[in-house]
Design an enzyme around this catalytic site. Structure first.
Site, PDB file in Angstrom:
ATOM      1  N   ASP A 221       0.777  -1.406   0.232  1.00 28.22           N
ATOM      2  CA  ASP A 221       0.244   0.002   0.026  1.00 28.22           C
ATOM      3  C   ASP A 221       0.837   1.260  -0.025  1.00 28.22           C
ATOM      4  OD1 ASP A 221      -2.407   1.447   0.638  1.00 28.22           O
ATOM      5  OD2 ASP A 221      -1.563   1.979   2.226  1.00 28.22           O
TER       6      ASP A 221
ATOM      7  N   GLU B  29       1.886  -0.488  -5.183  1.00 29.24           N
ATOM      8  CA  GLU B  29       0.744   0.527  -5.357  1.00 29.24           C
ATOM      9  C   GLU B  29       1.487   1.992  -5.493  1.00 29.24           C
ATOM     10  OE1 GLU B  29      -3.508   2.582  -3.520  1.00 29.24           O
ATOM     11  OE2 GLU B  29      -1.632   2.192  -2.215  1.00 29.24           O
TER      12      GLU B  29
END
Length: 714
Positions: A359, A395
């Site tokens: 993330d 990401e």
């Protein structure tokens, strides 16, 4: 000195010196070693809790290189514990030691209990943030748990599937099975529920090869959400990076969650399904300086979190936040870096996971303020003999402008490709330039072909947990996040969606049919594009969130997958399953190398050709035709490894894919050449072009408005 000699010295002397490694609580039958990093602390107490929650404190007097350590006999797995750490209270210099706050072990393998959003969990006084709050937090926070790591894995091992053969399915452990009528009720919403045969067989039959689990490392909801009777459903608020979240356990929170997780991995592996974890190392649940003191802030606040860099030297205690969550973990700090690497290796070696999706990866690549691809974390992972061989997905952005790095992560990282998402969404609502569509269908060579990476480094997706589902994408023009209680301020406004004439659910049969066809178009495009497809759980069967495009705080039916067949879009499921079967069975639909525009075998057709609806090859001016909404994509069959009966070279089937995003039917001419003389329709979202229909070179094919038709050489 023997354990018996130590025991004879009395209760105060029960703490043996122990050792400074490994960090955390390491259980053995004779004793448990405790080691915690707090380099600027003056005193550290290990706190044990019995079944009545009565606390016993043991001071750790041994200190090695900033690590406080000691060992205790007669500790059993399931023992709950925490730390109280004293030292200077000097927030202006990054020191927030507070012995009145019970702290979780950063290396704890399991966590028991939760946090209660009351004042005692904060380190400072509410009326004066510069003063240490001396109210005890033990009754309001969680404890770490001593764990016996032994487990019978039998013959389980990493699957190590090649990227080009991978199909990812992003799901939420709880939400996927909470309403599943074929999963035993007591297991719904748990790791064990995800391991149930009703679930694993569904994933296998659909064609999924890997599940990407939304965060399962122990997280807690933000106090502000709890005060509004909401919860952090997605889990992007981690605090214990070695502990599987206890709320998904069917076996309690005294270590049973660890075995529960391992059994889930084992069951998925038996079905050939890899397990990828969505990990959140970029920030923690402690939020900003006024957030709760749960672990890191009370141990090494100055070292663990990034600070604003002062212009004239010295120290600035303001947190530097590029995560939007109040803090940013300083992955350049040696112990923060060590924790991340140790955590990753633990999940691979001890929990048998197959990879990670990071993330907000950009936040972790920063040296100072700058994005740095030579940063310690990337280099360490790349040279690590364990981590460099697992699936690594970034990401590739954070909340800053300069953190948007799509296409720029170094090899071997794969990336979430949101350019693919935007282009495909735009195409099916009639708003994408045809040259951009072709680039995305072929694997995004503009992003990944210049540094040794392949199309498999592009994780293609049209939806993810964050945003609309596919059904909502074709049912809403705007977000409907009223249930979140933020007056519409949350969630993106860049949805690139289209409601097809009515906002939200409708009984209009024509609109419903068009929406379902558009959903099938999106899923077929995703599954047949070059690159690695990622499906969001439930999209293949029409899951809806009622137009909520930011359901992070909706731990309820808004987010949970509804398994009832009544309102399911099972026609979309069949298209998705068929597309994934074609992809699995035919190498032409999951290329090893970049398309080069020349034959793969002597005398054969080009490996890739783009066709105009007139039947000719696309030409330069065609790519700039702003009104062109129909495109043919020919992919020639690749040589197969297995020879034919007479030892001859066999070639896989070739495919001609037609994508028609126009709002009207289009007559397309099939090229009259030796590429595909005769072919069969093997997938169609056009009700007037059924699967099994035979087509021939030199004829024409009428494509209905907004349809996909796939022809395989006969």
């Amino acid at each position: 000195m023997s354990p018996q000699q130590w025991s004879a010295l009395g209760e105060r002397a029960q703490v043996w010196p122990g050792r400074e490694w490994p960090l955390g609580a390491t259980w053995k039958p004779d004793c448990t070693n405790f080691a915690v990093y707090a380099p600027h602390a003056s005193r550290v107490h290990l706190c044990l809790f019995d079944e009545s929650d009565r606390e016993t404190r043991h001071e750790l007097t041994e200190r090695t290189l900033g690590i406080w350590h000691g060992a205790l006999p007669d500790i059993r797995p399931g023992q709950r514990y925490g730390y109280r750490v004293d030292g200077p209270w000097d927030p202006g210099n990054g020191f927030r030691f507070n012995p009145h706050k019970l702290l979780l072990d950063p290396y704890g393998l399991a966590t028991s209990g939760t946090i209660i959003p009351e004042q005692p969990i904060y380190g400072a006084r509410e009326d004066d943030p510069g003063v240490r709050d001396e109210t005890d937090s033990a009754a309001y926070t969680a404890r770490s748990v001593v764990v016996d790591p032994s487990f019978d894995w039998e013959d389980d091992r990493r699957i190590a599937r090649r990227w080009r053969d991978t199909v990812i399915y992003e799901l939420h452990v709880k939400g996927f099975t909470k309403l599943h009528d074929r999963v035993p009720e007591r297991l719904r919403g748990t790791y064990a529920g995800l391991a149930d045969p009703a679930v694993t067989s569904y994933l296998r039959d659909l064609g999924v090869t890997a599940v990407e689990l939304l965060p399962v490392q122990q997280f807690f909801s933000e106090p502000a959400l709890l005060e509004r009777d909401l919860a952090n459903y997605w889990g992007y608020n981690t605090i214990s990076y070695f502990a599987p979240d206890a709320s998904y356990s069917s076996a309690g929170d005294r270590g049973g969650q660890v075995d529960d997780f391992k059994r889930m991995v084992k069951a998925l592996h038996r079905e050939g399904i890899e397990v990828i974890l969505d990990v959140v190392y970029n920030h923690t649940a402690e939020a900003g300086p006024d957030g709760p003191t749960l672990s890191f802030r009370g141990l090494d606040d100055r070292g663990f979190y990034k600070r604003v860099i002062p212009e004239e030297g010295g120290f600035d205690d303001r947190y530097w936040d590029v995560t939007g969550c109040g803090n940013t973990v300083d992955a350049w700090n040696p112990l923060a870096l060590r924790l991340i690497l140790d955590s990753l290796r633990y999940w691979v070696t001890e929990m048998h996971v197959d990879g990670f999706r990071f993330d907000l990866m950009s936040a972790l690549t920063r040296t100072g303020y700058e994005v740095d691809f030579a940063c310690a974390l990337l280099i360490a992972i790349d040279q690590d003999p364990i981590l460099r061989h697992v699936k690594l997905i970034a990401e590739p952005w954070d909340v800053s402008m300069d953190g948007y790095l799509v296409g720029k992560m170094p090899p071997p990282w794969a990336e979430w490709n949101d350019k693919y998402r935007g282009t495909v969404r735009d195409f099916w609502r009639g708003a994408a330039p045809i040259h951009a569509v072709a680039t995305r269908l072929a694997g995004s060579s503009d992003l990944y072909a210049d540094d040794g990476r392949s199309a498999s480094n592009s994780i293609n997706f049209v939806t993810a947990h964050d945003g609309f589902t596919v059904r909502d994408l074709v049912s809403y023009d705007g977000k409907h996040n009223e249930a979140n209680g933020e007056e519409g301020r949350d969630g993106t406004d860049d949805n690139r969606s289209w409601n097809h004439g009515v906002e939200g659910e409708t009984d209009d049969a024509g609109i419903v049919a068009l929406r379902r066809r558009q959903a099938a178009n999106l899923m077929a495009t995703l599954c047949l594009s070059n690159g690695v497809p990622m499906i969001t759980a439930g999209d293949e069967r029409g899951r809806t969130q009622g137009g909520n495009n930011n359901a992070y705080c909706q731990d309820n039916e808004i987010s949970w997958l509804d398994w009832r067949p009544d309102d399911a879009w099972l026609d979309v499921y069949e298209v998705t399953k068929a597309a994934l079967r074609l992809r699995r069975e035919h190498p032409a639909l999951r290329q090893r190398h970049w398309f080069e525009g020349h034959p793969t075998i002597p005398g054969g057709p080009k490996d890739l050709a783009w066709l105009h609806p007139s039947g000719r090859l696309m030409r330069g001016p065609d790519w700039g035709d702003g009104g062109l909404r129909t495109l043919g994509m020919f992919m020639s069959g690749s040589p197969l490894r297995e020879p034919g009966p007479q030892g001859e070279q066999r070639v896989d089937a070739s495919f001609l894919l037609w994508f028609n995003a126009a709002d009207h039917a289009v007559e397309v001419d099939l090229p009259d050449n030796d590429w595909v003389r005769v072919g069969d329709v093997v997938l169609s979202t056009d009700p007037d072009v059924p699967e099994g229909a035979r087509v021939e070179a030199g004829t024409s094919l009428r494509l209905g408005a907004r349809t996909v038709v796939v022809v395989r050489s006969a």
